[in-house]
Design a protein around this motif. Structure first.
Motif, PDB file in Angstrom:
ATOM      1  N   THR A  69      37.910  43.297  43.658  1.00 45.78           N
ATOM      2  CA  THR A  69      39.109  43.268  44.495  1.00 45.78           C
ATOM      3  C   THR A  69      40.217  42.488  43.801  1.00 45.78           C
ATOM      4  O   THR A  69      39.961  41.704  42.874  1.00 45.78           O
ATOM      5  N   ARG A  70      41.426  42.694  44.271  1.00 47.62           N
ATOM      6  CA  ARG A  70      42.567  41.964  43.737  1.00 47.62           C
ATOM      7  C   ARG A  70      42.372  40.467  43.955  1.00 47.62           C
ATOM      8  O   ARG A  70      42.700  39.651  43.092  1.00 47.62           O
ATOM      9  N   GLN A  71      41.812  40.109  45.113  1.00 51.89           N
ATOM     10  CA  GLN A  71      41.594  38.687  45.422  1.00 51.89           C
ATOM     11  C   GLN A  71      40.602  38.057  44.443  1.00 51.89           C
ATOM     12  O   GLN A  71      40.812  36.947  43.972  1.00 51.89           O
ATOM     13  N   SER A  72      39.520  38.768  44.120  1.00 44.77           N
ATOM     14  CA  SER A  72      38.537  38.200  43.195  1.00 44.77           C
ATOM     15  C   SER A  72      39.115  38.083  41.788  1.00 44.77           C
ATOM     16  O   SER A  72      38.828  37.124  41.069  1.00 44.77           O
ATOM     17  N   LEU A  73      39.942  39.042  41.380  1.00 45.82           N
ATOM     18  CA  LEU A  73      40.595  38.947  40.072  1.00 45.82           C
ATOM     19  C   LEU A  73      41.581  37.788  40.042  1.00 45.82           C
ATOM     20  O   LEU A  73      41.652  37.050  39.060  1.00 45.82           O
ATOM     21  N   THR A  74      42.326  37.620  41.119  1.00 46.15           N
ATOM     22  CA  THR A  74      43.290  36.527  41.204  1.00 46.15           C
ATOM     23  C   THR A  74      42.572  35.182  41.149  1.00 46.15           C
ATOM     24  O   THR A  74      42.974  34.280  40.410  1.00 46.15           O
ATOM     25  N   GLY A 132      41.168  34.631  37.658  1.00 48.29           N
ATOM     26  CA  GLY A 132      42.248  34.304  36.729  1.00 48.29           C
ATOM     27  C   GLY A 132      42.753  32.888  36.926  1.00 48.29           C
ATOM     28  O   GLY A 132      42.986  32.155  35.963  1.00 48.29           O
ATOM     29  N   LEU A 133      42.889  32.496  38.191  1.00 52.92           N
ATOM     30  CA  LEU A 133      43.328  31.134  38.505  1.00 52.92           C
ATOM     31  C   LEU A 133      42.349  30.103  37.952  1.00 52.92           C
ATOM     32  O   LEU A 133      42.750  29.115  37.321  1.00 52.92           O
ATOM     33  N   SER A 154      41.126  26.262  31.399  1.00 58.09           N
ATOM     34  CA  SER A 154      41.669  26.244  30.037  1.00 58.09           C
ATOM     35  C   SER A 154      42.753  25.184  29.891  1.00 58.09           C
ATOM     36  O   SER A 154      42.764  24.416  28.923  1.00 58.09           O
ATOM     37  N   ALA A 155      43.662  25.147  30.857  1.00 56.97           N
ATOM     38  CA  ALA A 155      44.747  24.161  30.806  1.00 56.97           C
ATOM     39  C   ALA A 155      44.182  22.747  30.864  1.00 56.97           C
ATOM     40  O   ALA A 155      44.638  21.857  30.137  1.00 56.97           O
TER      41      ALA A 155
END
Length: 161
Positions: free
Chosen positions: A8-13, A16-17, A23-24
């Motif tokens: 889903t878009r939510q799981s990808l978001t 990614g977050l 990483s940051a």
């Protein structure tokens, strides 16, 4: 992911977050640790130094959410969140200039400053909580004194304020 295995878009978001945040954090952590080492912080303590920046930012951001829920003013908490983000960015850049005049003074000033400011923010939230919990005298409705007499001998109920 949904039960059917669809992404889903939510799981990808969310994924990614989390990737960007991790990483940051790792890259910033390394730069701030190197800054601490080059300024004279001992090796063991240099492992903690970068966490000061992120801890202040995370705690202040969580307090902002709490303050919004209660309708409290959030300016001070936002100032700490943004201020320590700016300090973190400056520290990441300054680790490339370890001989910058006065840099060690700033490096050693950050931890006690962070402690004082975040503790003060916490006391502000406690003060707000106490103010909300304290009932003002004018908010209390007046109580009427009622006397009830019954047929039984001398049973009297009196309500006093």
């Amino acid at each position: 992911m949904r039960a059917g295995g669809k992404v889903t878009r939510q799981s990808l978001t969310t994924g990614g977050l989390l990737f960007i945040a991790a990483s940051a954090f790792i890259l910033s952590y390394d730069a701030l640790r190197l800054l601490a080492l080059s300024s004279g912080v001992n090796w063991w303590l240099s492992l903690l130094y970068p966490l000061v920046f992120d801890a202040v930012g995370i705690v202040a951001a969580l307090i902002i959410v709490q303050m919004i829920e209660h309708g409290d003013k959030t300016g001070y908490a936002w100032a700490l969140t943004i201020g320590f983000a700016v300090l973190s960015i400056a520290g990441n850049v300054m680790h490339l200039m370890p001989d910058f005049p006065g840099l060690a003074f700033v490096v050693f000033a950050v931890p006690p400053l962070a402690l004082a400011l975040i503790f003060h923010l916490y006391t502000v939230t406690l003060t707000n909580d106490i103010k909300r919990a304290t009932v003002k005298q004018e908010d209390i409705a007046p109580v009427e004194v009622v006397t009830v007499e019954t047929a039984q001998p001398e049973l009297v109920v009196t309500v006093n304020p």
